[in-house]
Design an enzyme around this catalytic site. Structure first.
Site, PDB file in Angstrom:
ATOM      1  N   THR A 409       8.461 -14.477 -44.679  1.00  0.00           N
ATOM      2  CA  THR A 409       9.367 -13.489 -44.043  1.00  0.00           C
ATOM      3  C   THR A 409       9.741 -13.005 -45.387  1.00  0.00           C
ATOM      4  OG1 THR A 409      10.911 -12.999 -42.635  1.00  0.00           O
ATOM      5  CG2 THR A 409      10.925 -15.174 -43.488  1.00  0.00           C
ATOM      6  N   HIS A 461       9.387 -31.357 -40.488  1.00  0.00           N
ATOM      7  CA  HIS A 461       9.615 -32.792 -40.829  1.00  0.00           C
ATOM      8  C   HIS A 461       8.716 -33.851 -40.425  1.00  0.00           C
ATOM      9  CE1 HIS A 461      11.449 -34.980 -44.170  1.00  0.00           C
ATOM     10  NE2 HIS A 461      12.775 -34.987 -43.340  1.00  0.00           N
TER      11      HIS A 461
END
Length: 490
Positions: A409, A461
């Site tokens: 982005t 994660h």
């Protein structure tokens, strides 16, 4: 009377298709045709917006448009008929299509049918039972039929929306008077209303049974619902939610409601919001940041713009950030993975579909470059330029936005230093590229003005621990600091 097979095939119905992957609805943005227009197989008749993109729909028939079932701005379920086409308009005027005509037995020689109006049939209702009965008629002198031009009859058929005219018969009233012939009632007394109108009434808390219909054939319209909602809002008790408009402000106070605009959340923006909420509360996000001297990369951008091999291609810093990301992923392939919750597995992918977040008037979309890791720099520049141009035109297809593995982005184009990007659902990492600015920087033991940017990497994660995520981000920065690593590492 049941229509012949040939008659049944004359009027062809086109249903809202599933233009994406398992989409359930789409909003009609624009009609390119109107009833009476001639269409050919493959001609685009309308543009619709799904939860993923705006898509043009071609009609698969030749003929003349018979009817448009929904207007612009209406959200329609997949599988619902949106347009019908008369595939044999040269055959002259036709009776009401079998789908609209009530099923009944043929009259006997001793009786004839009363003139009947066209009965509305809505999705989920079927035809309502007739409220009149057949009766025998005394022989009447033959009356010559009034001539009617074929074009006028065809136009009336194409419009297909005439309100039934009451028939007054000068006969004695029977002992047991029948109920007055009114607008057709829905099956089991359910009010007639199209699905979008029914949804509007539900959202506003209005009972359709309490509304007097004003539409053709006794159908409740959007205007009827709004008219019913207005007095309900005025009569709402203090403290209760008001669906339409708040009560006038007290004298001396500021009427904030009059200075507010409400826009329905739908289409791409609605899908983006749902996806981001799902991602934020499903995947445990970790975001790391690094600030890097990209002076050499910015010089390389200027050199590539003059390179004959890059002629006609869009060359900018984003191109080299994308290439650096791909090089780093090749060094750390474990990052390019997905979490399969259903099977409790990690899916490692040997391909990279690189998503590029693009802001459009309809909301944020993330089309991706398929198998980006195998592209040369000119190929990557070509596909990146085409991807962005298509997104800005609002022509990105659902297929172009499916199957992404990682995303970039570019928040730097807005002058933003960096951010904490949220993962696209199903992806493992997203890189935010911040603005490139001249800043004081220690270079070769001296403080100099250097071109500097900040990168932020968010990752899942569950898949990527801190060590792996840190190595990936550090390698991206290393390539941008010394772009010759595109060669030595690539």
């Amino acid at each position: 009377m049941t229509a012949s097979p040939a008659r049944a095939q004359r009027f062809r119905e086109f249903k809202m298709p599933d233009v994406g992957e398992g989409l359930t609805e789409a909003e009609i943005l624009k009609w390119y045709v109107q009833p009476g227009d001639t269409v050919t197989d493959g001609q685009v008749v309308c543009e619709v917006e799904t939860a993923k993109a705006a898509v043009e729909l071609p009609i698969p028939y030749d003929g003349v448009v018979h009817e448009l079932n929904f207007g612009e701005g209406v959200t329609v379920d997949v599988g619902t008929v949106i347009i019908s086409v008369d595939t044999d308009p040269g055959a002259g005027p036709a009776a009401v299509p079998a789908a609209d005509a009530p099923q009944e037995a043929a009259p006997s020689a001793e009786e004839d049918a009363e003139p009947q109006g066209r009965q509305a049939v809505l999705v989920g209702y079927g035809a309502a039972p007739s409220s009149t009965k057949r009766r025998a008629r005394k022989p009447q002198p033959a009356v010559p039929a009034q001539p009617e031009s074929a074009s006028a009859a065809l136009q009336a058929e194409l419009n297909g929306r005439t309100t039934p005219t009451p028939v007054v018969t000068p006969v004695p009233v029977p002992a047991a008077p029948a109920a007055p012939v009114a607008a057709p009632a829905a099956t089991a007394g359910r009010p007639l209303a199209k699905p979008p109108v029914r949804k509007l009434a539900k959202d506003l808390g209005i009972d359709l049974a309490t509304i007097a219909p004003t539409g053709p054939d006794g159908i409740i319209t959007r205007e009827d619902v709004h008219a019913a909602a207005a007095p309900a809002a005025a009569a709402a008790p203090a403290g209760a939610p008001v669906p339409v408009a708040a009560a006038p402000a007290e004298p001396g106070t500021v009427d904030t409601a009059a200075r507010e605009r409400r826009v329905p959340v739908k289409g791409v923006r609605k899908a983006t919001a749902q996806a981001m909420v799902a991602s934020a509360f499903t995947a445990p996000h970790v975001t790391e940041f690094i600030t890097v001297d990209v002076t050499r990369t910015m010089k390389l951008v200027q050199e590539l713009k003059q390179d004959p091999d890059m002629a006609g291609l869009r060359v900018n810093p984003l191109l080299l950030v994308a290439k650096a990301f791909l090089v780093a992923l090749r060094r750390h392939p474990e990052v390019n993975a997905a979490w399969d919750e259903a099977h409790q597995e990690i899916v490692y992918k040997d391909y990279v579909n690189l998503g590029i977040a693009a802001a459009t008037p309809r909301g944020l979309i993330v089309p991706n470059i398929k198998d980006a890791g195998s592209k040369t720099l000119p190929q990557l520049a070509s596909e990146l330029g085409e991807l962005i141009a298509t997104a800005r035109e609002g022509k990105t297809s659902p297929a172009a936005m499916s199957g992404g593995t990682v995303t970039i982005t570019n928040v730097g184009v807005f002058g933003v230093d960096t951010g904490t990007p949220i993962l696209n659902p199903g992806e493992s990492a997203i890189l935010a590229f911040g603005a490139v600015k001249l800043q004081p920087w220690v270079h070769k033991g001296k403080v100099k003005a250097r071109q500097v940017t900040t990168l932020a990497l968010s990752f899942d994660h569950r898949l990527i621990d801190g060590e792996l995520g840190s190595k990936l981000l550090a390698d991206i920065a290393a390539v941008l600091e010394r772009p010759k690593r595109l060669i030595t590492w690539g």
